[in-house]
Design a protein around this motif. Structure first.
Motif, short mmCIF file in Angstrom:
data_model
loop_
_atom_site.label_atom_id
_atom_site.label_comp_id
_atom_site.label_asym_id
_atom_site.label_seq_id
_atom_site.Cartn_x
_atom_site.Cartn_y
_atom_site.Cartn_z
N ARG A 55 0.69 -0.91 0.19
CA ARG A 55 -0.16 -0.17 0.21
C ARG A 55 0.75 1.22 -0.01
O ARG A 55 2.00 1.32 0.44
N THR A 56 0.48 2.48 -0.91
CA THR A 56 1.44 3.62 -0.86
C THR A 56 0.72 4.44 0.28
O THR A 56 0.83 6.58 -0.46
N ASP A 57 -0.80 4.08 0.88
CA ASP A 57 -1.12 5.36 1.63
C ASP A 57 -0.16 6.84 1.80
O ASP A 57 0.63 5.81 3.09
N VAL A 58 -0.04 7.63 2.45
CA VAL A 58 1.13 8.26 3.10
C VAL A 58 0.79 8.09 4.50
O VAL A 58 -0.23 7.82 4.70
N LYS A 59 1.47 7.99 5.42
CA LYS A 59 1.63 7.75 6.56
C LYS A 59 2.01 9.15 7.22
O LYS A 59 1.39 10.39 8.22
N ASN A 60 2.81 9.28 7.61
CA ASN A 60 3.77 10.68 8.01
C ASN A 60 3.74 11.42 7.23
O ASN A 60 4.53 11.51 6.70
N PHE A 61 3.59 12.59 7.63
CA PHE A 61 4.00 13.96 7.01
C PHE A 61 3.47 15.21 7.49
O PHE A 61 3.49 15.88 9.14
N VAL A 62 4.38 16.27 6.96
CA VAL A 62 4.98 17.29 7.46
C VAL A 62 4.02 18.85 6.72
O VAL A 62 4.64 18.54 5.53
N LEU A 63 3.91 19.34 7.74
CA LEU A 63 3.31 21.03 7.23
C LEU A 63 4.00 21.74 7.22
O LEU A 63 4.48 22.07 7.94
N PHE A 64 4.18 22.84 5.73
CA PHE A 64 4.48 24.08 6.04
C PHE A 64 4.06 25.21 5.51
O PHE A 64 3.41 24.70 4.15
N SER A 65 3.95 26.21 6.26
CA SER A 65 3.21 27.72 5.03
C SER A 65 4.71 27.84 4.75
O SER A 65 5.78 27.88 5.66
#
Length: 142
Positions: A55-65
């Motif tokens: 499975r390719t679903d995103v798990k960990n991510f970071v958001l930036f403005s």
């Protein structure tokens, strides 16, 4: 941008979802919202796709403005580090992540996917918030 304009689920199929290039499971996805908005929430739906049986679903991510769409020239303020739940379902439920920023550009740095596949996928992303009022004009009398 109101909550009423979003559905509770996303029907996950290829044309309606985003999948990274094969061999690129991590990296940046850049969003241009068209104008500066006061953002309060990221709404996120998984996109259940498979590469090599994983499975390719995103798990960990970071958001930036950010101040533009180019993550290579420096990132703005980190809005948070997030972990998406494993919600495998053809009608994928929405996940909600609180954010607090005013920006036109958002960078999503994908750190991992659910099963260490060689690509990553997202079913749908939506931001909630409100327009930033333009400064009012003043007439000065002398």
């Amino acid at each position: 941008m109101t909550a009423d304009s979003f559905t509770a689920t996303h029907f996950s199929s290829f044309p309606q979802s985003w999948v990274s290039a094969h061999g690129t499971p991590t990296g940046f996805v850049s969003f241009d919202l068209g104008s500066a908005l006061k953002l309060t929430e990221l709404r996120f739906w998984q996109g259940p796709f498979y590469v090599g049986g994983l499975r390719t679903d995103v798990k960990n991510f970071v958001l930036f403005s950010d101040t533009d769409l180019d993550p290579t020239n420096g990132l703005g303020t980190m809005l948070g580090s997030f972990v998406a739940d494993d919600l495998l379902n053809i009608n994928t439920p929405m996940q909600s992540f609180n954010i607090d920023t005013t920006t036109q550009f958002v960078q999503m740095q994908i750190l991992s996917n659910l099963e260490n596949a060689t690509a990553s996928s997202i079913g749908e992303v939506a931001f909630t918030g409100s327009a930033v009022p333009e400064p009012s004009s003043c007439v000065l009398a002398s």
